[in-house]
Write a protein that holds these residues in place. Structure first.
Motif, PDB file in Angstrom:
ATOM      1  N   UNK A   1       7.266   1.795  -1.818  1.00 48.48           N
ATOM      2  CA  UNK A   1       6.372   0.909  -2.584  1.00 48.48           C
ATOM      3  C   UNK A   1       7.063   0.426  -3.852  1.00 48.48           C
ATOM      4  N   UNK A   2       7.836   1.302  -4.491  1.00 48.07           N
ATOM      5  CA  UNK A   2       8.549   0.912  -5.716  1.00 48.07           C
ATOM      6  C   UNK A   2       9.573  -0.164  -5.427  1.00 48.07           C
ATOM      7  N   UNK A   3      10.174  -0.125  -4.220  1.00 50.88           N
ATOM      8  CA  UNK A   3      11.186  -1.127  -3.837  1.00 50.88           C
ATOM      9  C   UNK A   3      10.536  -2.404  -3.308  1.00 50.88           C
ATOM     10  N   UNK A   4       9.219  -2.404  -3.168  1.00 51.78           N
ATOM     11  CA  UNK A   4       8.501  -3.577  -2.704  1.00 51.78           C
ATOM     12  C   UNK A   4       8.564  -3.800  -1.205  1.00 51.78           C
ATOM     13  N   UNK A   5       8.791  -2.734  -0.441  1.00 51.59           N
ATOM     14  CA  UNK A   5       8.836  -2.841   1.030  1.00 51.59           C
ATOM     15  C   UNK A   5       7.472  -2.808   1.628  1.00 51.59           C
TER      16      UNK A   5
ATOM     17  N   UNK B   1       5.670   5.850  -4.189  1.00 50.94           N
ATOM     18  CA  UNK B   1       6.794   6.296  -3.358  1.00 50.94           C
ATOM     19  C   UNK B   1       7.936   5.304  -3.493  1.00 50.94           C
ATOM     20  N   UNK B   2       9.101   5.686  -3.022  1.00 52.73           N
ATOM     21  CA  UNK B   2      10.288   4.833  -3.164  1.00 52.73           C
ATOM     22  C   UNK B   2      10.125   3.533  -2.398  1.00 52.73           C
TER      23      UNK B   2
ATOM     24  N   UNK C   1      -0.599   3.713  -3.378  1.00 55.74           N
ATOM     25  CA  UNK C   1      -0.584   2.450  -2.627  1.00 55.74           C
ATOM     26  C   UNK C   1      -0.645   2.651  -1.124  1.00 55.74           C
ATOM     27  N   UNK C   2       0.252   3.494  -0.587  1.00 53.78           N
ATOM     28  CA  UNK C   2       0.359   3.606   0.867  1.00 53.78           C
ATOM     29  C   UNK C   2      -0.098   4.956   1.417  1.00 53.78           C
TER      30      UNK C   2
END
Length: 188
Positions: free
Chosen positions: A184-188, A181-182, A169-170
């Motif tokens: 993207x997984x957390x939706x930041x 990554x953490x 994603x990033x």
């Protein structure tokens, strides 16, 4: 075009959000290692990386691993004193083989070895660096932005050649196995 003041604010914000100033101080341990521990130890023990305040040191054999394990508190204290603040909290030691070119450069006292380990920029990357720095009007600041962008691109390619995976994603390097990554997984 970004003005010098505005670009400085953006860079400060990026440095603060990603804790880059502290990481840079941690990575400073790699460049001062030999002068802090001395030539005898530096010939047989070398810093590999720093991550989250943990310094990973490679050693030539198990005898040196035990020696550094016993000296770790004193070495960490000396490194933190040299860096000006307590940025390292742990030191892990691992028996490993050192790259022969890197070993020869270290033994010869060549301070450019770390810089030369990074691959040169491709034409596309050179163009990307020019694009990144083009909006900066101040020549001195533009040169610094070019150096920083070039270094980051070279480091990214080195990490890619070492088999490090990236977040789809990033594009951030993945620290642990996973799909994203953490952040993207957390939706930041």
């Amino acid at each position: 075009m970004l003005e010098r003041g505005r670009l400085g604010e953006v860079l400060d914000d990026v440095m603060r959000r990603h804790n880059l100033a502290r990481r840079a101080r941690q990575w400073g341990a790699l460049s001062v290692w030999a002068e802090v521990v001395g030539k005898d130890i530096a010939r047989n023990a070398w810093p590999i990386r720093v991550r989250d305040g943990v310094l990973l040191v490679g050693v030539a054999n198990h005898v040196w691993a035990q020696t550094l394990h016993l000296m770790r508190a004193a070495i960490l204290e000396a490194l933190n004193a040299r860096l000006g603040e307590e940025v390292l909290r742990e030191m892990h030691v691992r028996v490993t083989v050192r790259d022969k070119r890197t070993a020869a450069a270290r033994d010869a006292g060549d301070s450019t070895e770390r810089r030369s380990a990074l691959p040169p920029l491709t034409r596309e990357e050179q163009e990307r660096v020019r694009e990144i720095a083009a909006s900066v009007t101040d020549p001195e600041l533009r040169a610094k932005v070019r150096r920083a962008a070039a270094g980051l691109l070279r480091l990214r390619r080195l990490r890619d050649t070492q088999g490090r995976r990236r977040c789809p994603r990033c594009g951030r390097p993945l620290a642990a196995p996973g799909r994203t990554c953490s952040a993207c997984a957390a939706g930041r």
